[in-house]
Write a protein that holds these residues in place. Sequence first.
Motif, mmCIF file in Angstrom:
data_model
loop_
_atom_site.group_PDB
_atom_site.id
_atom_site.type_symbol
_atom_site.label_atom_id
_atom_site.label_comp_id
_atom_site.label_asym_id
_atom_site.label_seq_id
_atom_site.Cartn_x
_atom_site.Cartn_y
_atom_site.Cartn_z
ATOM 1 N N GLN A 283 0.838 -1.201 0.000
ATOM 2 C CA GLN A 283 0.000 0.000 0.000
ATOM 3 C C GLN A 283 0.873 1.250 0.000
ATOM 4 O OE1 GLN A 283 -0.570 -2.250 2.877
ATOM 5 N NE2 GLN A 283 -1.816 -3.473 1.481
ATOM 6 N N LYS A 284 0.353 2.301 -0.597
ATOM 7 C CA LYS A 284 1.009 3.600 -0.501
ATOM 8 C C LYS A 284 0.797 4.147 0.912
ATOM 9 C CE LYS A 284 0.047 4.760 -5.340
ATOM 10 N NZ LYS A 284 -0.628 5.714 -6.245
ATOM 11 N N ILE A 285 1.754 4.919 1.392
ATOM 12 C CA ILE A 285 1.626 5.557 2.700
ATOM 13 C C ILE A 285 1.905 7.044 2.566
ATOM 14 C CG2 ILE A 285 2.168 3.497 4.029
ATOM 15 C CD1 ILE A 285 5.031 4.505 4.320
ATOM 16 N N LEU B 104 -3.269 -1.843 13.918
ATOM 17 C CA LEU B 104 -4.500 -2.492 13.465
ATOM 18 C C LEU B 104 -4.841 -3.691 14.346
ATOM 19 C CD1 LEU B 104 -3.932 -2.352 9.602
ATOM 20 C CD2 LEU B 104 -5.659 -1.081 10.909
ATOM 21 N N THR B 105 -3.818 -4.406 14.809
ATOM 22 C CA THR B 105 -4.047 -5.516 15.731
ATOM 23 C C THR B 105 -4.715 -5.020 17.011
ATOM 24 O OG1 THR B 105 -2.143 -6.722 14.859
ATOM 25 C CG2 THR B 105 -2.929 -7.353 17.045
ATOM 26 N N ALA B 106 -4.190 -3.936 17.566
ATOM 27 C CA ALA B 106 -4.775 -3.359 18.774
ATOM 28 C C ALA B 106 -6.217 -2.922 18.526
ATOM 29 C CB ALA B 106 -3.929 -2.176 19.239
ATOM 30 N N TYR B 107 -6.425 -2.237 17.417
ATOM 31 C CA TYR B 107 -7.753 -1.683 17.109
ATOM 32 C C TYR B 107 -8.780 -2.797 16.919
ATOM 33 C CZ TYR B 107 -11.211 1.460 15.040
ATOM 34 O OH TYR B 107 -12.348 2.193 14.790
ATOM 35 N N HIS B 108 -8.484 -3.752 16.043
ATOM 36 C CA HIS B 108 -9.455 -4.810 15.765
ATOM 37 C C HIS B 108 -9.664 -5.714 16.976
ATOM 38 C CE1 HIS B 108 -9.518 -3.393 11.759
ATOM 39 N NE2 HIS B 108 -8.469 -4.040 11.297
ATOM 40 N N PHE C 184 -5.372 -9.972 10.103
ATOM 41 C CA PHE C 184 -5.848 -10.144 8.727
ATOM 42 C C PHE C 184 -7.344 -10.425 8.652
ATOM 43 C CE2 PHE C 184 -1.733 -12.447 9.315
ATOM 44 C CZ PHE C 184 -0.908 -11.429 8.857
ATOM 45 N N ASP C 185 -8.012 -10.597 9.781
ATOM 46 C CA ASP C 185 -9.403 -11.031 9.784
ATOM 47 C C ASP C 185 -10.397 -9.945 9.397
ATOM 48 O OD1 ASP C 185 -8.514 -13.495 10.625
ATOM 49 O OD2 ASP C 185 -9.014 -13.180 12.744
ATOM 50 N N TYR C 186 -9.974 -8.679 9.379
ATOM 51 C CA TYR C 186 -10.935 -7.586 9.192
ATOM 52 C C TYR C 186 -10.455 -6.594 8.126
ATOM 53 C CZ TYR C 186 -12.076 -9.611 13.701
ATOM 54 O OH TYR C 186 -12.353 -10.497 14.706
ATOM 55 N N PRO C 187 -10.117 -7.057 6.928
ATOM 56 C CA PRO C 187 -9.537 -6.156 5.916
ATOM 57 C C PRO C 187 -10.449 -5.009 5.519
ATOM 58 C CG PRO C 187 -10.179 -8.251 4.922
ATOM 59 C CD PRO C 187 -10.282 -8.432 6.400
ATOM 60 N N ASP C 188 -11.755 -5.239 5.567
ATOM 61 C CA ASP C 188 -12.686 -4.185 5.162
ATOM 62 C C ASP C 188 -12.773 -3.066 6.196
ATOM 63 O OD1 ASP C 188 -13.844 -6.103 6.884
ATOM 64 O OD2 ASP C 188 -15.870 -5.445 6.332
ATOM 65 N N LYS C 189 -12.188 -3.272 7.376
ATOM 66 C CA LYS C 189 -12.244 -2.259 8.420
ATOM 67 C C LYS C 189 -10.905 -1.534 8.610
ATOM 68 C CE LYS C 189 -15.772 -4.893 10.955
ATOM 69 N NZ LYS C 189 -16.904 -3.969 10.773
ATOM 70 N N ASP C 190 -9.896 -1.916 7.829
ATOM 71 C CA ASP C 190 -8.563 -1.344 8.011
ATOM 72 C C ASP C 190 -8.518 0.154 7.728
ATOM 73 O OD1 ASP C 190 -7.535 -3.764 8.776
ATOM 74 O OD2 ASP C 190 -6.457 -4.153 6.904
ATOM 75 N N ALA C 191 -9.119 0.567 6.617
ATOM 76 C CA ALA C 191 -9.024 1.974 6.211
ATOM 77 C C ALA C 191 -9.633 2.897 7.265
ATOM 78 C CB ALA C 191 -9.698 2.183 4.856
ATOM 79 N N ALA C 192 -10.796 2.520 7.775
ATOM 80 C CA ALA C 192 -11.444 3.350 8.799
ATOM 81 C C ALA C 192 -10.623 3.376 10.082
ATOM 82 C CB ALA C 192 -12.854 2.829 9.085
ATOM 83 N N GLU D 220 -8.997 6.725 11.815
ATOM 84 C CA GLU D 220 -9.282 7.113 13.199
ATOM 85 C C GLU D 220 -7.997 7.261 14.005
ATOM 86 O OE1 GLU D 220 -11.597 5.348 17.135
ATOM 87 O OE2 GLU D 220 -12.320 4.800 15.120
ATOM 88 N N MET D 221 -7.070 6.324 13.833
ATOM 89 C CA MET D 221 -5.826 6.398 14.592
ATOM 90 C C MET D 221 -4.948 7.564 14.117
ATOM 91 S SD MET D 221 -4.846 2.425 15.460
ATOM 92 C CE MET D 221 -4.947 1.806 13.776
ATOM 93 N N SER D 222 -5.007 7.887 12.828
ATOM 94 C CA SER D 222 -4.279 9.064 12.329
ATOM 95 C C SER D 222 -4.793 10.333 12.983
ATOM 96 C CB SER D 222 -4.421 9.157 10.806
ATOM 97 O OG SER D 222 -3.817 8.059 10.158
ATOM 98 N N ASP D 223 -6.121 10.419 13.125
ATOM 99 C CA ASP D 223 -6.710 11.581 13.788
ATOM 100 C C ASP D 223 -6.290 11.649 15.253
ATOM 101 O OD1 ASP D 223 -7.969 12.360 11.468
ATOM 102 O OD2 ASP D 223 -9.916 11.479 11.998
ATOM 103 N N LEU D 224 -6.234 10.507 15.911
ATOM 104 C CA LEU D 224 -5.820 10.492 17.319
ATOM 105 C C LEU D 224 -4.357 10.911 17.466
ATOM 106 C CD1 LEU D 224 -7.544 7.210 18.554
ATOM 107 C CD2 LEU D 224 -8.146 9.552 19.206
ATOM 108 N N ILE D 225 -3.519 10.490 16.522
ATOM 109 C CA ILE D 225 -2.122 10.923 16.547
ATOM 110 C C ILE D 225 -2.022 12.430 16.346
ATOM 111 C CG2 ILE D 225 0.071 10.807 15.288
ATOM 112 C CD1 ILE D 225 -0.494 7.843 14.803
#
Length: 333
Positions: A110-112, A131-135, A276-284, A288-293
């Motif tokens: 992915q691009k970053i 993402l592990t922490a979030y999911h 890897f279990d929640y790929p459709d939720k990664d972007a959101a 959210e974590m970018s905003d928190l940072i």
Amino acid sequence: MTTTERITLAQRPSGLPDDSTWASETVDLPAPGDGEFLVKVDHISLDPAMRGWLNDVRSYLPPVGIGEVMRAAATGTVVESNHPDFAVGDAVTGNLGVTEYAVTDGTGVQKIDTSVAGPATWLGALGMPGLTAYHGLHEVGEMKSGDTVVISAAAGAVGSVAGQLAKAKGCTVIGIAGGPEKCAWLKEIGFDEVIDYKNENVLKRLREVAPKGIDVYFDNVGGDILDAALANLRRGARVIICGAVSTYNDEQLAPGPKRYMSLLVFRAKMQGFLVFDYPDKDAAAIAEMSDLISSGKLVARETVVEGGVEDFGRTLLGLFEGRNTGKLVLKIA
């Protein structure tokens, strides 16, 4: 052609990996073909899961093969491209391996945006650990405001993010970590209580700091600390099985939880999961974590070791010796 140095698996370790586990080779990579691009790697992720990938056993991913380049997430810059979606100069992250250069067709890459955070953070809080922490908290732990959340290996890459996400949600957060420096840092970033497992009785302290019991336990270590948490559950608790770093280098299977009947007594559940279990939720989640940072509610910390790919083996050992706070990263460029 591009010449690259890379680290391969020479033999499967028994216990902790050592110098005999790895081999270094210098090879010429072919020019990227149609739909491929060449990445110059700059940062390599060090993760506890790597130890499991070295074992020739059935797991969620095939083991790294003898002679294969060591599997690793990494960041880098596209330096040559025949791919329509990746241009020269793009910053990227993906499973590029322990290598100076990698040719890829873009699968899993992915691009970053390095204006949001530096490359090391894209391997940490905004990468697989974050993402592990979030999911884990949201999908498995079903975290809600007011919960008492306990996290083991709380000063590590996953645990430190999980604690801050729980705090931002309005939870009471208790961390378990090793040593006064790590415990002090966790208090600085908002943990309500921290237990030093090297110097305190975890079972006793959990009863003191969580007298009404634990609603969510995020387990990264297994062993005795998992048992201590199971002994202090609250009715309806959720136990998140993320990892068991305390047992990864054991040469024999570690004994299972002794206090698993607490799951029955407190009508609790214990569930394992993978990032890897929640790929459709990664972007959101990343948004959210970018905003928190950006708002200062999530402190992303990395322990960055500078060197070359030949330093991978000794840097990996730092994970099991507790030398890192936050995400451990090897910077090679």
